[in-house]
Enzyme design. Structure first.
Site, PDB file in Angstrom:
ATOM      1  CE1 TYR A 250      -3.086   2.986   0.350  1.00 22.28           C
ATOM      2  CE2 TYR A 250      -3.564   2.316   2.595  1.00 22.28           C
ATOM      3  CZ  TYR A 250      -3.786   3.161   1.527  1.00 22.28           C
ATOM      4  OH  TYR A 250      -4.690   4.187   1.639  1.00 22.28           O
TER       5      TYR A 250
ATOM      6  CE  LYS B  49      -6.012   1.528  -0.812  1.00 22.72           C
ATOM      7  NZ  LYS B  49      -6.573   1.564   0.577  1.00 22.72           N
TER       8      LYS B  49
END
EC number: 4.3.3.7
Length: 299
Positions: free
Chosen positions: A142, A170
């Protein structure tokens, strides 16, 4: 058992970063979490991210995080990928959370860039590798430098992609150029982590979304993605433009605040926020209603 996945879409295509419902007195609402999870999967989500920032992970205990994973896996684990946030700015703590999530039945892990301490790229490499080495679960990185202070460099992403369990990223970096290079040079499945850029990221190779507005418009997000995959650029653009008021309205302030307010307006489980997050003012609530109505959301 986790739903079927492929190397191209290891966690499905449309995922929502789920809020953590609380009871009126601020306790964890496991029944509400299960009902919300069922609602989101019924709306078209192939995966749910738990215990992320949208799940108020900074203010939930390790025990609550594990309880939430168990409850949601029980409710929808046979129909959706349940991905548990395990990232912190303490590598040892992150490893502990990763192992606890695996024991609780999670299908995958989300590991955020260590925040506040601003480690160099070698520190990021070792941090994410330690998390990936700790369990047998697939890991989604992320990358959100606006919160963490440090971006994951393209070279670091390419090196991390060599790990057999680091399978996805992400992307909340907001840099389509860097995303293009990283997608081209790594084998990672790329997920948009910025709702306003969902469609643009698809155009440079993303496979899906980890969405906040998915709490409200998952069918529309799926329709936009399917139009893009079918080569119907005009239809995908039309849906993107229709959702612009939703993208804007849901992030006029912190996204958890607006999401819980919107869910409450729809009668879905949400509950209060834990400090330092606070509820919308009456004026902010009215603005949110106008924004959502402009985007076609029924309240």
């Amino acid at each position: 058992m986790a739903p079927t996945s492929t190397s191209q879409t290891p966690f499905g295509r449309v995922l929502t970063a789920m809020v953590t419902p609380f009871t009126a007195d601020g306790a964890l609402d496991l029944d509400g979490a299960q009902r919300l999870a069922v609602h989101l999967v019924d709306a078209g989500n192939e995966g749910l991210i738990l215990n992320g920032t949208t799940g108020e992970s900074p203010t939930t205990s390790d025990a609550e995080k594990a309880q939430l994973v168990r409850a949601v896996v029980e409710a929808v684990g046979d129909r959706a990928h349940v991905v548990a946030g395990a990232g912190t700015n303490d590598t040892r703590h992150s490893v502990e959370l990763a192992r606890a999530a695996e024991q609780a039945g999670a299908h995958g892990l989300l590991a955020v860039t260590p925040y506040y301490s601003k480690p160099p790229q070698e520190g990021l490499l070792r941090h994410f590798t330690a998390i990936a080495d700790a369990t047998g679960l697939p890991v989604m990185l992320y990358d959100i430098p606006g919160r963490s202070g440090v971006p994951i460099g393209t070279e670091t992403i390419v090196r991390l992609a060599e790990h057999p369990r680091i399978v996805a990223n992400k992307d909340a970096k907001g840099d389509l150029g860097r995303a293009s290079w990283a997608i081209a040079r790594s084998r990672l499945a790329w997920y948009s982590g910025d709702d306003m850029l969902n469609l643009p990221l698809l155009s440079v190779g993303a496979v899906g979304f980890v969405s906040v507005v998915g709490h409200l418009v998952s069918p529309e997000l799926r329709a936009m993605l399917e139009a893009h995959l079918a080569g119907d650029v005009a239809k995908a653009t039309e849906i993107h433009q229709k959702l612009l008021p939703v993208f804007t309205g849901m992030f006029r302030t912190q996204g958890v605040i607006t999401t819980k307010a919107a869910l409450a307006l729809q009668g879905q489980p949400a509950g209060p926020l834990r400090l330092p997050l606070v509820e919308l003012t009456p004026e902010e609530t009215e603005q949110l209603k106008r924004d959502l109505a402009a985007g076609g959301v029924q309240l």
